[in-house]
Design a protein around this motif. Sequence first.
Motif, PDB file in Angstrom:
ATOM      1  N   LYS A 165       0.839  -1.200   0.000  1.00 64.70           N
ATOM      2  CA  LYS A 165       0.000   0.000   0.000  1.00 64.70           C
ATOM      3  C   LYS A 165       0.877   1.254   0.000  1.00 64.70           C
ATOM      4  N   TRP A 166       0.499   2.209  -0.816  1.00 63.34           N
ATOM      5  CA  TRP A 166       1.329   3.391  -1.028  1.00 63.34           C
ATOM      6  C   TRP A 166       1.584   4.137   0.280  1.00 63.34           C
ATOM      7  N   HIS A 167       0.537   4.289   1.109  1.00 61.37           N
ATOM      8  CA  HIS A 167       0.725   5.059   2.346  1.00 61.37           C
ATOM      9  C   HIS A 167       1.611   4.316   3.345  1.00 61.37           C
ATOM     10  N   VAL A 168       1.773   3.005   3.175  1.00 59.57           N
ATOM     11  CA  VAL A 168       2.695   2.233   4.018  1.00 59.57           C
ATOM     12  C   VAL A 168       4.112   2.318   3.466  1.00 59.57           C
ATOM     13  N   MET A 169       4.245   2.228   2.138  1.00 62.81           N
ATOM     14  CA  MET A 169       5.567   2.250   1.514  1.00 62.81           C
ATOM     15  C   MET A 169       6.211   3.637   1.516  1.00 62.81           C
ATOM     16  N   GLU A 170       5.379   4.683   1.362  1.00 62.55           N
ATOM     17  CA  GLU A 170       5.929   6.037   1.229  1.00 62.55           C
ATOM     18  C   GLU A 170       5.125   7.029   2.060  1.00 62.55           C
ATOM     19  N   PRO A 171       5.189   6.917   3.392  1.00 60.46           N
ATOM     20  CA  PRO A 171       4.435   7.853   4.233  1.00 60.46           C
ATOM     21  C   PRO A 171       4.939   9.286   4.097  1.00 60.46           C
ATOM     22  N   ARG A 172       6.227   9.441   3.792  1.00 59.69           N
ATOM     23  CA  ARG A 172       6.821  10.749   3.542  1.00 59.69           C
ATOM     24  C   ARG A 172       7.385  10.761   2.127  1.00 59.69           C
ATOM     25  N   ARG A 173       7.141  11.833   1.425  1.00 61.23           N
ATOM     26  CA  ARG A 173       7.498  11.897   0.007  1.00 61.23           C
ATOM     27  C   ARG A 173       8.993  11.622  -0.205  1.00 61.23           C
ATOM     28  N   GLY A 174       9.235  10.709  -1.148  1.00 60.66           N
ATOM     29  CA  GLY A 174      10.610  10.404  -1.524  1.00 60.66           C
ATOM     30  C   GLY A 174      11.296   9.379  -0.644  1.00 60.66           C
ATOM     31  N   GLN A 175      10.646   8.940   0.429  1.00 61.70           N
ATOM     32  CA  GLN A 175      11.230   7.934   1.326  1.00 61.70           C
ATOM     33  C   GLN A 175      10.440   6.641   1.177  1.00 61.70           C
ATOM     34  N   VAL A 176      10.806   5.850   0.187  1.00 56.99           N
ATOM     35  CA  VAL A 176      10.067   4.639  -0.153  1.00 56.99           C
ATOM     36  C   VAL A 176      10.744   3.431   0.489  1.00 56.99           C
ATOM     37  N   ASP A 177       9.976   2.657   1.229  1.00 58.29           N
ATOM     38  CA  ASP A 177      10.487   1.452   1.883  1.00 58.29           C
ATOM     39  C   ASP A 177      10.020   0.230   1.099  1.00 58.29           C
ATOM     40  N   TYR A 178      10.943  -0.380   0.387  1.00 59.49           N
ATOM     41  CA  TYR A 178      10.633  -1.574  -0.401  1.00 59.49           C
ATOM     42  C   TYR A 178      10.903  -2.866   0.379  1.00 59.49           C
ATOM     43  N   SER A 179      11.462  -2.767   1.571  1.00 62.39           N
ATOM     44  CA  SER A 179      12.065  -3.928   2.225  1.00 62.39           C
ATOM     45  C   SER A 179      11.057  -5.043   2.512  1.00 62.39           C
ATOM     46  N   VAL A 180       9.863  -4.702   3.003  1.00 61.24           N
ATOM     47  CA  VAL A 180       8.910  -5.745   3.371  1.00 61.24           C
ATOM     48  C   VAL A 180       8.327  -6.402   2.116  1.00 61.24           C
ATOM     49  N   VAL A 181       8.002  -5.591   1.116  1.00 67.29           N
ATOM     50  CA  VAL A 181       7.507  -6.159  -0.143  1.00 67.29           C
ATOM     51  C   VAL A 181       8.550  -7.103  -0.729  1.00 67.29           C
ATOM     52  N   ASP A 182       9.806  -6.686  -0.743  1.00 62.39           N
ATOM     53  CA  ASP A 182      10.875  -7.514  -1.293  1.00 62.39           C
ATOM     54  C   ASP A 182      11.007  -8.820  -0.513  1.00 62.39           C
ATOM     55  N   ALA A 183      10.905  -8.740   0.813  1.00 61.57           N
ATOM     56  CA  ALA A 183      11.044  -9.944   1.641  1.00 61.57           C
ATOM     57  C   ALA A 183       9.905 -10.921   1.395  1.00 61.57           C
ATOM     58  N   ILE A 184       8.690 -10.400   1.259  1.00 57.68           N
ATOM     59  CA  ILE A 184       7.540 -11.275   0.984  1.00 57.68           C
ATOM     60  C   ILE A 184       7.689 -11.936  -0.382  1.00 57.68           C
ATOM     61  N   LEU A 185       8.066 -11.148  -1.386  1.00 58.52           N
ATOM     62  CA  LEU A 185       8.253 -11.711  -2.722  1.00 58.52           C
ATOM     63  C   LEU A 185       9.346 -12.780  -2.732  1.00 58.52           C
ATOM     64  N   ASP A 186      10.449 -12.522  -2.061  1.00 61.89           N
ATOM     65  CA  ASP A 186      11.528 -13.506  -2.023  1.00 61.89           C
ATOM     66  C   ASP A 186      11.043 -14.817  -1.417  1.00 61.89           C
ATOM     67  N   TRP A 187      10.273 -14.722  -0.338  1.00 58.90           N
ATOM     68  CA  TRP A 187       9.797 -15.926   0.348  1.00 58.90           C
ATOM     69  C   TRP A 187       8.756 -16.672  -0.479  1.00 58.90           C
ATOM     70  N   THR A 188       7.803 -15.960  -1.058  1.00 56.01           N
ATOM     71  CA  THR A 188       6.777 -16.642  -1.855  1.00 56.01           C
ATOM     72  C   THR A 188       7.382 -17.272  -3.102  1.00 56.01           C
ATOM     73  N   GLU A 189       8.336 -16.609  -3.719  1.00 55.20           N
ATOM     74  CA  GLU A 189       8.990 -17.197  -4.892  1.00 55.20           C
ATOM     75  C   GLU A 189       9.786 -18.440  -4.516  1.00 55.20           C
ATOM     76  N   GLN A 190      10.416 -18.405  -3.368  1.00 56.13           N
ATOM     77  CA  GLN A 190      11.173 -19.568  -2.897  1.00 56.13           C
ATOM     78  C   GLN A 190      10.267 -20.786  -2.751  1.00 56.13           C
ATOM     79  N   HIS A 191       9.006 -20.551  -2.375  1.00 55.99           N
ATOM     80  CA  HIS A 191       8.078 -21.651  -2.122  1.00 55.99           C
ATOM     81  C   HIS A 191       7.029 -21.810  -3.227  1.00 55.99           C
TER      82      HIS A 191
END
Length: 416
Positions: free
Chosen positions: A102-128
Motif C-alpha cells: 500500500k502506497w501510504h505504508v511504503m511512502e508515508p513521507r514523500r521520496g522515502q520509499v520502503d521496499y524492504s517488506v515487499v521484497d522480503a515477501i516476494l523472495d519468500w513466496t517465490e522460494q516456495h
Amino acid sequence: MSSRNRVTSALHVVLVFCCVAGSAAMASDLDEAIRKVRMGTLVVEAEPGVKVRVEQLRHEFWFGAALANHPFSGRMAAEDQARYREVFLANFNAAVTENALKWHVMEPRRGQVDYSVVDAILDWTEQHDIPLRGHNIFWGISNRVQSWQKDLDDDALRQVVKARALDVGARYRGRFVEYDLNNEMIHGNYYEERLGPAITRDMAVWVRQGDPDAVLYLNDYDILTGRRLDDYVAHIRGLLEQGVPIGGIGVQGHLHGDSFDPAVLQSSLARLAEFDLPIVVTEFNFPGQRSKHYNQRDVRLSDEEEQAKAEAIVDYYRICFAQPAVTGILMWGFWEGANWIPQSSLYRRDWSPTPAAEAYRDLVFRQWWTTWRGQTDAQGRCEVRAFYGRHRLTVGDREIVVSLKRPEQTKHVSFR
C-alpha cells in the motif's frame, strides 16, 4: 396436547424438514457443479496390469491468505515468525500482501520509499512457488491518501501518481501474478475527483509501461452481500467502455456478519460472471465486519459459535468453488496473532486449530483432494478423475509430476 399445539408442532417439524431437505439438495447441486467445473481426467498409459498411484500435490484453484508485514519485517518473535510461515505453507497455495504494498505504508513521507517488506515477501513466496497478489498500487479512499499528496497541485499530483505506477510496474516486473489497481473506487476515488475520470485508465497504462504483462484487478467491498452489487456492475461496465484493461474482478468478503445469505452470494457471483472475467474473493473474513464481535479483540467465540463459524466457512467455500468464474479465495488473516478480526482466525493465539481450521482442511485436503490407487487394464490404460492442479504419478518404480489444467480438461501421460 391441544389440537392447536399438535398443529403447531407438526408445522414446526415440516418446516425443519423442509429446511434440512433444501440444504441437502443445495449441497448436492454444489457438489455436482464442483465435480463438473473443478475436475478433469488423467489418462495413464503403461504396461497392462501395472500398479498406478496418483497423489495430488497442489490445487490449481487458489486457496490462499494474506501475508502480514510482521513476519517479514523482523518485528515478530522468531518462534511465531517460523510458525506463521510453517502454518501458511501447510494450509495455503496462494498469497496476497496485506499492507506491505500500500502506497501510504511504503511512502508515508514523500521520496522515502520502503521496499524492504515487499521484497522480503516476494523472495519468500517465490522460494516456495506461491503466487502473490499485489494489494494495492493505489487506494483513493481519502483517509488512505497521504497528506503530502493532498498538498500538491493537480499537475504535481498527476506526476507522482505516474511515478508510482511506473515504479511498481518496472521494479516488480513479472513477479506479482496480479495487482489490485485502485482499491475500493465505488466507495471513494480521490484521484478521480482531483484528476478526472480518465485517471484509472492512465494508471493502468503507466503500470503496464513498467510491466506490459501486469494483470490489473478491480477490488471492492459489500458486493457479495448484494448491497453494492448494482453499483459495482455499473462501475465495471463504465471502465470497460473507457478501455481500461481490466484483468479480473476482485470482491472482498469482509462485510458479512455472524451469518451470510447463500442465495445472495450465489446470485452475486453469477451476475459478476457475466463479464466473462476471472473473479477472486480477495479478502475473506468470517465472521465479518457486521458481526456482533467486530472491534472486540479480546472476545472469544463460544464453542457453539466456533462450530457455526466452521459450518458457514465450508458453505461459503462450496458456493465459491462451484462457480466457474471464481479462481480463488484468500483469507484476510488466519492466526489470531495477526488478524484484524481475530474471531475469524483458523488458528488461536497459541497456534491450536479452531473447528474452522479442521473443517477447512477436511474440505480442501480431503474432500477436494485426489488420491488414487489402482492398475492399468488389459490395454495398459487407466483413467482417473482428478481435481485440477499438480499431481505425482507413480507407475511401478517410475514417477513423474504433471499439471492437469482446467482449459485442457484431459491430460494423457505415457509411461511406455
